[in-house]
Scaffold this motif. Structure first.
Motif, mmCIF file in Angstrom:
data_model
loop_
_atom_site.group_PDB
_atom_site.id
_atom_site.type_symbol
_atom_site.label_atom_id
_atom_site.label_comp_id
_atom_site.label_asym_id
_atom_site.label_seq_id
_atom_site.Cartn_x
_atom_site.Cartn_y
_atom_site.Cartn_z
ATOM 1 N N HIS A 150 0.822 -1.220 0.000
ATOM 2 C CA HIS A 150 0.000 0.000 0.000
ATOM 3 C C HIS A 150 0.853 1.267 0.000
ATOM 4 O O HIS A 150 0.608 2.184 -0.791
ATOM 5 N N LEU A 151 1.859 1.315 0.882
ATOM 6 C CA LEU A 151 2.638 2.548 1.057
ATOM 7 C C LEU A 151 3.709 2.744 -0.007
ATOM 8 O O LEU A 151 3.909 3.864 -0.500
ATOM 9 N N ARG A 152 4.441 1.688 -0.337
ATOM 10 C CA ARG A 152 5.566 1.794 -1.272
ATOM 11 C C ARG A 152 5.603 0.564 -2.183
ATOM 12 O O ARG A 152 6.528 -0.254 -2.099
ATOM 13 N N PRO A 153 4.607 0.399 -3.047
ATOM 14 C CA PRO A 153 4.514 -0.834 -3.842
ATOM 15 C C PRO A 153 5.722 -1.095 -4.724
ATOM 16 O O PRO A 153 6.047 -2.253 -5.014
ATOM 17 N N GLU A 154 6.430 -0.030 -5.128
ATOM 18 C CA GLU A 154 7.580 -0.206 -5.996
ATOM 19 C C GLU A 154 8.742 -0.910 -5.298
ATOM 20 O O GLU A 154 9.673 -1.394 -5.956
#
Length: 256
Positions: free
Chosen positions: A166-170
């Motif tokens: 959710h926060l940093r999918p990459e």
């Protein structure tokens, strides 16, 4: 309000009117083959900055190295010894007291920090300097976590995976989710290292070959968003409750 983005005159206005600060803390440690080593401090800062945005309270820079020697066997794990961590956090928090803050929420996302943050909070309260309490995101929404995951895993499992999705999918290696599940164990119980009422393990490597537990394939960004929204609401409620308390009521009870 994020402290590092503000000028000192603007911060002076805050300190003249408000007395609460949010301090995000996490770790930089292995989280398996699929998650970044910054998982815990990314989550902590995400919650603290979102709660600050919603309430107007002050968010400090993140303390991103914690008490993590139990993950030392895995490449890149960073840690400080517990006494050093406690002294650093206490000094950091006394900085805030000097500027007029008298209550702090340690927005924590690393289990290894919990007992040490509690000790720091006790020291500061016993000195009647500041009232500081520890808040752990998943402990604020246990029913939702249990609802979303059959086996949430205490470290690097689906709850943390979903939160980073959710926060940093990459930063999530989605192609490693099955390897994370298959190379770890479902739980400490399944690892078989609790014997006759004793925890015979000290390090994560004693339990799991790749450092993580749980079924990481059960994670989705949508589940992460649900947890983030629910836990942020809890943090906002805690901050508003704490801000309403008279300072003298937060101090130690007198000797009977």
């Amino acid at each position: 309000m994020y402290l590092a983005d503000e000028t000192w005159p603007d911060l002076g206005s805050y300190f003249a009117e408000e007395s609460l600060a949010l301090v995000p803390l996490g770790s930089t440690e292995q989280h398996g083959p699929h998650l970044p080593e910054g998982t815990d401090h990314i989550i902590a800062e995400g919650f603290a900055r979102e709660a600050a945005e919603r309430t107007g309270y002050l968010c400090t820079p993140t303390i991103n190295i914690g008490v993590s020697p139990h993950h030392k066997q895995f490449h890149g794990t960073m840690w400080v010894d517990p006494p050093v961590f406690r002294d650093y956090v206490e000094s950091f928090t006394r900085n805030l007291a000097y500027h007029g803050i008298d209550r702090v929420i340690f927005v924590n996302a690393h289990g290894g920090n919990v007992e040490h943050l509690r000790e720091v909070g006790r020291r500061l309260r016993d000195d009647e300097v500041i009232y500081a309490i520890e808040w752990m995101w998943n402990d604020s929404i246990p029913e939702l976590v249990d609802e979303l995951f059959e086996q949430n895993g205490p470290h690097g499992g689906p709850k943390e995976t979903a939160m980073i999705q959710h926060l940093r999918p990459e930063l999530v290696h989605d192609d490693e989710l099955e390897n994370a599940r298959d190379g770890g164990v479902a739980s400490v119980e399944e690892a078989g290292t609790e014997k006759f009422g004793s925890m015979t393990f000290y390090d994560a490597a004693d339990n799991t070959g790749n450092g993580v537990l749980g079924d990481q394939t059960d994670a989705t960004a949508e589940k992460g968003e649900r947890m983030f929204e629910a836990a942020t609401e809890q943090l906002v409620n805690l901050a508003e409750w704490l801000d309403d308390q008279p300072f003298e009521d937060l101090m130690p009870e007198p000797h009977v």
